[in-house]
Design a protein around this motif. Structure first.
Motif, PDB file in Angstrom:
ATOM      1  N   UNK A  17       8.129  -9.484   4.008  1.00  0.00           N
ATOM      2  CA  UNK A  17       7.505  -8.850   3.235  1.00  0.00           C
ATOM      3  C   UNK A  17       7.885  -9.160   1.608  1.00  0.00           C
ATOM      4  N   UNK A  18       6.883  -9.227   0.651  1.00  0.00           N
ATOM      5  CA  UNK A  18       7.082  -9.749  -0.353  1.00  0.00           C
ATOM      6  C   UNK A  18       6.432  -8.848  -1.215  1.00  0.00           C
ATOM      7  N   UNK A  19       7.001  -7.966  -1.989  1.00  0.00           N
ATOM      8  CA  UNK A  19       6.082  -6.891  -2.558  1.00  0.00           C
ATOM      9  C   UNK A  19       5.732  -7.328  -4.048  1.00  0.00           C
ATOM     10  N   UNK A  51      -2.537  -7.562  -1.843  1.00  0.00           N
ATOM     11  CA  UNK A  51      -1.646  -6.703  -1.559  1.00  0.00           C
ATOM     12  C   UNK A  51      -2.232  -5.787  -0.390  1.00  0.00           C
ATOM     13  N   UNK A  52      -1.493  -5.590   0.638  1.00  0.00           N
ATOM     14  CA  UNK A  52      -1.737  -4.571   1.712  1.00  0.00           C
ATOM     15  C   UNK A  52      -0.531  -3.769   1.818  1.00  0.00           C
ATOM     16  N   UNK A  53      -0.754  -2.632   2.659  1.00  0.00           N
ATOM     17  CA  UNK A  53       0.294  -1.783   3.011  1.00  0.00           C
ATOM     18  C   UNK A  53       1.068  -2.316   4.129  1.00  0.00           C
ATOM     19  N   UNK A  58       5.338  -0.243   2.277  1.00  0.00           N
ATOM     20  CA  UNK A  58       5.217  -1.153   0.784  1.00  0.00           C
ATOM     21  C   UNK A  58       3.972  -1.906   0.948  1.00  0.00           C
ATOM     22  N   UNK A  59       3.224  -2.131  -0.530  1.00  0.00           N
ATOM     23  CA  UNK A  59       2.389  -3.109  -0.688  1.00  0.00           C
ATOM     24  C   UNK A  59       2.882  -4.611  -0.945  1.00  0.00           C
ATOM     25  N   UNK A  60       2.616  -5.462  -0.074  1.00  0.00           N
ATOM     26  CA  UNK A  60       3.226  -6.582  -0.101  1.00  0.00           C
ATOM     27  C   UNK A  60       1.853  -7.637  -0.114  1.00  0.00           C
TER      28      UNK A  60
END
Length: 148
Positions: A17-19, A51-53, A58-60
């Motif tokens: 996950x890269x936010x 970006x998707x939850x 978190x949005x990543x």
């Protein structure tokens, strides 16, 4: 160099996950790429990252699935999709599953470990449960619209 850098970006966002751009820049640096914010922004735009939850809420960053097949085989052959654990299942019209699986394999997605196709069903092994859920959702969207 650009291709290798962009491939590294795709690998990173598929694996974790890269936010934010800053987190992505730091991870790229750890992989030997000293990128500026401007270069990273350009790569994100060129790769059409969104970006998707995720499961964490978190949005990543996530990459769109590329539809690189002619004749709309994915849209016309696939009927429905679902997932369980880290496996997505695609139900197809009789006799079309192997063609759909070959089209998926040709996409060389980082999150897809492999596919197994029968006559009308495909198992798509993904690296994580979250990726399987996202894949099933994206594939369902493809069946409706013909593209991602």
């Amino acid at each position: 160099m650009k291709k290798k850098r962009q491939d590294t970006i795709l690998s990173l966002i598929a694996a974790e996950e890269i936010p934010t751009q800053e987190v992505l820049r730091e991870r790229m640096e750890e992989h030997g790429f000293a990128v500026t914010q401007a270069t990273l922004s350009r790569d994100i735009r060129e790769l059409k990252l969104t970006k998707e939850r995720r499961g964490s809420g978190r949005a990543c960053y996530t990459a769109p699935v590329r539809q690189e097949v002619n004749g709309g085989i994915l849209q016309n052959a696939a009927l429905r999709t679902d997932f369980a654990g880290n496996v997505a299942v695609i139900h197809c019209r009789t006799g079309t599953a192997q063609a759909v699986a070959a089209a998926l394999d040709a996409m060389h997605r980082e999150d897809v470990v492999g596919t197994i196709a029968g006559d009308d069903t495909i198992f798509v092994l993904l690296r994580t449960e979250i990726q399987a859920k996202e894949f099933a959702g994206s594939f369902a969207k493809l069946m409706e619209t013909g593209g991602f």
